[in-house]
Write a protein that holds these residues in place. Structure first.
Motif, PDB file in Angstrom:
ATOM      1  N   GLY A   8       9.725  -4.168   6.128  1.00  0.00           N
ATOM      2  CA  GLY A   8      10.506  -4.656   7.238  1.00  0.00           C
ATOM      3  C   GLY A   8       9.970  -4.149   8.558  1.00  0.00           C
ATOM      4  O   GLY A   8       9.144  -3.238   8.619  1.00  0.00           O
ATOM      5  N   GLU A   9      10.480  -4.714   9.663  1.00  0.00           N
ATOM      6  CA  GLU A   9      10.005  -4.367  11.010  1.00  0.00           C
ATOM      7  C   GLU A   9      10.165  -2.881  11.310  1.00  0.00           C
ATOM      8  O   GLU A   9       9.383  -2.293  12.046  1.00  0.00           O
ATOM      9  CB  GLU A   9      10.784  -5.186  12.047  1.00  0.00           C
ATOM     10  N   LYS A  10      11.186  -2.237  10.701  1.00  0.00           N
ATOM     11  CA  LYS A  10      11.455  -0.824  10.983  1.00  0.00           C
ATOM     12  C   LYS A  10      11.061   0.093   9.838  1.00  0.00           C
ATOM     13  O   LYS A  10      11.428   1.269   9.821  1.00  0.00           O
ATOM     14  CB  LYS A  10      12.935  -0.634  11.307  1.00  0.00           C
ATOM     15  N   ASP A  11      10.309  -0.423   8.856  1.00  0.00           N
ATOM     16  CA  ASP A  11       9.956   0.380   7.684  1.00  0.00           C
ATOM     17  C   ASP A  11       8.676   1.186   7.872  1.00  0.00           C
ATOM     18  O   ASP A  11       8.227   1.861   6.953  1.00  0.00           O
ATOM     19  CB  ASP A  11       9.807  -0.513   6.441  1.00  0.00           C
ATOM     20  N   ALA A  12       8.057   1.114   9.051  1.00  0.00           N
ATOM     21  CA  ALA A  12       6.831   1.878   9.319  1.00  0.00           C
ATOM     22  C   ALA A  12       6.802   2.266  10.781  1.00  0.00           C
ATOM     23  O   ALA A  12       7.475   1.660  11.623  1.00  0.00           O
ATOM     24  CB  ALA A  12       5.587   1.072   8.947  1.00  0.00           C
ATOM     25  N   ILE A  13       6.030   3.301  11.079  1.00  0.00           N
ATOM     26  CA  ILE A  13       5.885   3.792  12.444  1.00  0.00           C
ATOM     27  C   ILE A  13       4.455   4.289  12.616  1.00  0.00           C
ATOM     28  O   ILE A  13       3.853   4.804  11.676  1.00  0.00           O
ATOM     29  CB  ILE A  13       6.907   4.924  12.722  1.00  0.00           C
ATOM     30  N   CYS A  14       3.873   4.098  13.798  1.00  0.00           N
ATOM     31  CA  CYS A  14       2.502   4.553  14.073  1.00  0.00           C
ATOM     32  C   CYS A  14       2.497   5.393  15.344  1.00  0.00           C
ATOM     33  O   CYS A  14       3.220   5.095  16.308  1.00  0.00           O
ATOM     34  CB  CYS A  14       1.552   3.364  14.257  1.00  0.00           C
ATOM     35  N   ASN A  15       1.689   6.441  15.342  1.00  0.00           N
ATOM     36  CA  ASN A  15       1.446   7.220  16.553  1.00  0.00           C
ATOM     37  C   ASN A  15      -0.055   7.396  16.713  1.00  0.00           C
ATOM     38  O   ASN A  15      -0.837   6.733  16.014  1.00  0.00           O
ATOM     39  CB  ASN A  15       2.188   8.563  16.514  1.00  0.00           C
ATOM     40  N   GLN A  16      -0.465   8.295  17.605  1.00  0.00           N
ATOM     41  CA  GLN A  16      -1.896   8.417  17.897  1.00  0.00           C
ATOM     42  C   GLN A  16      -2.699   8.954  16.717  1.00  0.00           C
ATOM     43  O   GLN A  16      -3.926   8.817  16.673  1.00  0.00           O
ATOM     44  CB  GLN A  16      -2.115   9.324  19.125  1.00  0.00           C
ATOM     45  N   GLU A  17      -2.043   9.574  15.739  1.00  0.00           N
ATOM     46  CA  GLU A  17      -2.751  10.168  14.602  1.00  0.00           C
ATOM     47  C   GLU A  17      -2.753   9.284  13.360  1.00  0.00           C
ATOM     48  O   GLU A  17      -3.552   9.502  12.447  1.00  0.00           O
ATOM     49  CB  GLU A  17      -2.131  11.527  14.261  1.00  0.00           C
ATOM     50  N   GLY A  18      -1.866   8.298  13.290  1.00  0.00           N
ATOM     51  CA  GLY A  18      -1.821   7.444  12.104  1.00  0.00           C
ATOM     52  C   GLY A  18      -0.473   6.779  11.957  1.00  0.00           C
ATOM     53  O   GLY A  18       0.312   6.694  12.903  1.00  0.00           O
ATOM     54  N   CYS A  19      -0.198   6.311  10.740  1.00  0.00           N
ATOM     55  CA  CYS A  19       1.022   5.558  10.468  1.00  0.00           C
ATOM     56  C   CYS A  19       1.729   6.116   9.240  1.00  0.00           C
ATOM     57  O   CYS A  19       1.107   6.723   8.368  1.00  0.00           O
ATOM     58  CB  CYS A  19       0.702   4.080  10.234  1.00  0.00           C
ATOM     59  N   TYR A  20       3.048   5.869   9.177  1.00  0.00           N
ATOM     60  CA  TYR A  20       3.878   6.247   8.041  1.00  0.00           C
ATOM     61  C   TYR A  20       4.682   5.020   7.624  1.00  0.00           C
ATOM     62  O   TYR A  20       5.130   4.253   8.476  1.00  0.00           O
ATOM     63  CB  TYR A  20       4.835   7.377   8.408  1.00  0.00           C
ATOM     64  N   ALA A  21       4.884   4.853   6.323  1.00  0.00           N
ATOM     65  CA  ALA A  21       5.633   3.701   5.839  1.00  0.00           C
ATOM     66  C   ALA A  21       6.500   4.100   4.653  1.00  0.00           C
ATOM     67  O   ALA A  21       6.110   4.939   3.837  1.00  0.00           O
ATOM     68  CB  ALA A  21       4.685   2.563   5.432  1.00  0.00           C
ATOM     69  N   VAL A  22       7.698   3.492   4.577  1.00  0.00           N
ATOM     70  CA  VAL A  22       8.641   3.738   3.477  1.00  0.00           C
ATOM     71  C   VAL A  22       8.627   2.533   2.548  1.00  0.00           C
ATOM     72  O   VAL A  22       8.797   1.387   2.991  1.00  0.00           O
ATOM     73  CB  VAL A  22      10.065   3.958   4.015  1.00  0.00           C
ATOM     74  N   PHE A  23       8.417   2.782   1.252  1.00  0.00           N
ATOM     75  CA  PHE A  23       8.440   1.726   0.247  1.00  0.00           C
ATOM     76  C   PHE A  23       9.579   2.003  -0.726  1.00  0.00           C
ATOM     77  O   PHE A  23       9.599   3.057  -1.375  1.00  0.00           O
ATOM     78  CB  PHE A  23       7.114   1.670  -0.516  1.00  0.00           C
ATOM     79  N   LEU A  24      10.537   1.092  -0.800  1.00  0.00           N
ATOM     80  CA  LEU A  24      11.658   1.256  -1.726  1.00  0.00           C
ATOM     81  C   LEU A  24      11.333   0.516  -3.020  1.00  0.00           C
ATOM     82  O   LEU A  24      11.791  -0.596  -3.272  1.00  0.00           O
ATOM     83  CB  LEU A  24      12.944   0.747  -1.086  1.00  0.00           C
ATOM     84  N   GLN A  25      10.486   1.161  -3.824  1.00  0.00           N
ATOM     85  CA  GLN A  25      10.060   0.619  -5.117  1.00  0.00           C
ATOM     86  C   GLN A  25      10.162   1.743  -6.138  1.00  0.00           C
ATOM     87  O   GLN A  25       9.669   2.846  -5.895  1.00  0.00           O
ATOM     88  CB  GLN A  25       8.610   0.118  -5.038  1.00  0.00           C
ATOM     89  N   LYS A  26      10.800   1.488  -7.262  1.00  0.00           N
ATOM     90  CA  LYS A  26      10.986   2.528  -8.278  1.00  0.00           C
ATOM     91  C   LYS A  26       9.665   2.827  -8.971  1.00  0.00           C
ATOM     92  O   LYS A  26       9.103   1.969  -9.648  1.00  0.00           O
ATOM     93  CB  LYS A  26      12.050   2.088  -9.293  1.00  0.00           C
ATOM     94  N   LYS A  27       9.174   4.059  -8.780  1.00  0.00           N
ATOM     95  CA  LYS A  27       7.902   4.472  -9.377  1.00  0.00           C
ATOM     96  C   LYS A  27       7.952   5.952  -9.724  1.00  0.00           C
ATOM     97  O   LYS A  27       8.727   6.713  -9.143  1.00  0.00           O
ATOM     98  CB  LYS A  27       6.736   4.214  -8.412  1.00  0.00           C
ATOM     99  N   THR A  28       7.094   6.352 -10.685  1.00  0.00           N
ATOM    100  CA  THR A  28       6.884   7.770 -10.950  1.00  0.00           C
ATOM    101  C   THR A  28       6.021   8.358  -9.839  1.00  0.00           C
ATOM    102  O   THR A  28       5.475   7.622  -9.004  1.00  0.00           O
ATOM    103  CB  THR A  28       6.184   7.983 -12.297  1.00  0.00           C
ATOM    104  N   PHE A  29       5.867   9.676  -9.806  1.00  0.00           N
ATOM    105  CA  PHE A  29       5.038  10.314  -8.782  1.00  0.00           C
ATOM    106  C   PHE A  29       3.605   9.797  -8.856  1.00  0.00           C
ATOM    107  O   PHE A  29       3.003   9.461  -7.834  1.00  0.00           O
ATOM    108  CB  PHE A  29       5.062  11.838  -8.975  1.00  0.00           C
ATOM    109  N   ARG A  30       3.061   9.719 -10.053  1.00  0.00           N
ATOM    110  CA  ARG A  30       1.679   9.252 -10.217  1.00  0.00           C
ATOM    111  C   ARG A  30       1.527   7.810  -9.758  1.00  0.00           C
ATOM    112  O   ARG A  30       0.558   7.447  -9.080  1.00  0.00           O
ATOM    113  CB  ARG A  30       1.261   9.398 -11.684  1.00  0.00           C
ATOM    114  N   GLU A  31       2.505   6.948 -10.101  1.00  0.00           N
ATOM    115  CA  GLU A  31       2.449   5.544  -9.681  1.00  0.00           C
ATOM    116  C   GLU A  31       2.580   5.415  -8.168  1.00  0.00           C
ATOM    117  O   GLU A  31       1.897   4.595  -7.546  1.00  0.00           O
ATOM    118  CB  GLU A  31       3.561   4.759 -10.381  1.00  0.00           C
ATOM    119  N   ALA A  32       3.457   6.237  -7.581  1.00  0.00           N
ATOM    120  CA  ALA A  32       3.630   6.195  -6.120  1.00  0.00           C
ATOM    121  C   ALA A  32       2.360   6.652  -5.415  1.00  0.00           C
ATOM    122  O   ALA A  32       1.926   6.051  -4.427  1.00  0.00           O
ATOM    123  CB  ALA A  32       4.806   7.075  -5.716  1.00  0.00           C
ATOM    124  N   ARG A  33       1.750   7.715  -5.938  1.00  0.00           N
ATOM    125  CA  ARG A  33       0.512   8.217  -5.342  1.00  0.00           C
ATOM    126  C   ARG A  33      -0.584   7.165  -5.415  1.00  0.00           C
ATOM    127  O   ARG A  33      -1.331   6.954  -4.451  1.00  0.00           O
ATOM    128  CB  ARG A  33       0.081   9.488  -6.072  1.00  0.00           C
TER     129      ARG A  33
END
Length: 458
Positions: free
Chosen positions: A25-50
């Motif tokens: 979605g439009e508000k699911d990520a943010i970027c600054n001068q160093e990079g970007c962050y994003a939230v994914f609401l998907q059910k996964k294990t740690f290994r799958e998420a990584r």
């Protein structure tokens, strides 16, 4: 980069983004001068998420400092809540190999998925350490309350360890970009729509990552009915090493294109680099320099402090009202003389599941012989038996190694080679006469006798 090459790259990128369809979605990520962050609401294990973060050129989020955590908290506070869950648990990039517990360190023996200051002082645990879980791998999730105004109170944004194989509500990825394009100005048809390399669409980015595509809607031009309704450009690295859009603004065509002068080809006052604009030019500096207040001169980003030099500090110093103390960059520590910097051997803290190699200022993890890192940097067994040339006979794979077994009728010599086994001399299997041949033997009988059905007795 040539215009045709940039256009091909841009079209290829747009196709791949359309096929990916990540649904942020439009508000699911943010970027600054160093990079970007994003939230994914998907059910996964740690290994799958990584792996999901790695597949899009990122990593699970790391928060070495309170400031970095604040950026993530701002993102989560602004994220549109999907569904009616009052609380979400999201994987972050913190995990602990078995038997690596530490009651004295802020991270408790957990390590971030990216190489950095693993001895950082920032942590945000929700509860005390759980020592009875030390023998098994553990991974960390962040608790997020979806109600408005939750802020940083209570257990919101706090960390909790748990089994790595659980499928949680989602995960947070981060994407590091050393270069960013500036956002484009609205040209009368509406704001530009940006598509980032990790498949995020937005009209509100203040920093646009390298490799992003910008789609600019153009106003209707009554005097030029053939003018395109939109223009697309790519954030690229230019021939001079700077980053910018593949086409200079304005992007939308005009019925009377204005003529621009090449100010930079003549005499100009820029100390290092010059860039033309429509009615004038501006100056910019090489990497490691910043533009001075006069707009023309360049100076070092971090001028050497004369006090630090006089103190004999090798790197930098910290100045307070009471004292001056030499300091070192991350991965180094002050030596016995108080001035020189010496490398910190992070491997003494056993940060790796298998082998650790210390290097100046940092370290990296490697695997034991017989293992290799997979695409998530975990050490997995090498199946040597996949190579048909590994063994002369039968290959038996084992954890971290393999065994070569000789086929029936053969035995292994001192050099591990399979040679014929002379069953006639080794076992005397036959009742009367034994004939050996390569890979086997055959029994026969004396004159006046015949071989029974068992093939051994007469």
């Amino acid at each position: 980069s040539s215009p045709s090459l940039s256009l091909c790259l841009m079209l290829s990128l747009k196709v791949s983004l359309a096929e990916a369809g990540a649904g942020l979605g439009e508000k699911d990520a943010i970027c600054n001068q160093e990079g970007c962050y994003a939230v994914f609401l998907q059910k996964k294990t740690f290994r799958e998420a990584r792996q999901a973060c790695l597949d899009q050129g990122g990593t699970l989020v790391t928060m070495y400092t309170r400031e970095a955590a604040g950026v993530v908290h701002n993102l989560l506070s602004a994220t549109v809540v999907h569904g009616s869950r009052a609380r979400l648990r999201l994987w972050i990039g913190l995990h602990r190999p078995p038997r690596q517990c530490s009651a004295t360190k802020p991270l408790r023996g957990f390590i971030w998925v990216t190489a950095g200051n693993q001895e950082g002082q920032f942590s945000n645990w929700i509860r005390k350490e759980m020592p009875n879980t030390c023998a098994v791998p553990r991974c960390v999730a962040m608790t997020v309350h979806t109600s408005d105004g939750a802020g940083e109170s209570g257990d919101n944004f706090r960390w909790a360890e748990g089994p790595c194989v659980m499928k949680l509500d989602g995960f947070i990825c981060q994407y590091t970009y050393s270069m960013m394009c500036s956002p484009l100005k609205d040209e009368g048809g509406g704001p530009a729509v940006y598509e980032t390399p990790f498949h995020f669409k937005s009209t509100q980015l203040t920093h646009v990552p390298y490799g992003s595509v910008a789609d600019m809607p153009c106003p209707t031009d009554g005097s030029n009915p053939d003018a395109p309704s939109r223009e697309s450009v790519l954030c690229i690295e230019r021939d001079d090493g700077t980053v910018g859009w593949s086409k200079d603004a304005p992007l939308c065509s005009s019925s009377a294109p204005r003529q621009t002068l090449d100010w930079c080809s003549g005499e100009h006052e820029c100390e290092q680099h010059c860039q033309n604009r429509d009615e004038d030019y501006y100056c910019y500096c090489s990497e490691g320099y910043i533009l001075d207040e006069d707009g023309y001169s360049c100076k070092h980003k971090t001028p050497v402090n004369r006090i630090c030099v006089d103190m004999g500090c090798e790197y930098d110093c910290s100045i307070t009202s009471r004292s001056v103390r030499c300091t070192c960059p991350p991965g180094y520590q002050i030596g016995p003389d108080g001035h020189k910097c010496s490398d910190v051997d992070e491997c003494q803290q056993q940060p790796c599941p298998q082998l650790c190699v210390n290097t100046p200022g940092t370290f990296h993890c490697t695997c034991y012989p017989g293992y290799q890192p997979d695409n998530t940097d975990e050490c997995v067994d090498i199946d040597e038996c996949l190579d048909e040339g590994t063994c002369e006979g039968t290959c038996q794979n084992t954890e971290g190694s393999f065994n070569c077994l000789c086929n029936p009728g053969f035995t292994s010599n001192s050099e591990g080679e399979c040679i014929d086994l002379n069953e006639c001399t080794e076992y005397s299997p036959c009742d009367q006469q034994c004939i050996n041949f390569v890979g086997g033997y055959q029994c026969s009988c004396n004159l006046g006798f015949e071989l029974k059905k068992d093939g051994l007795t007469c």
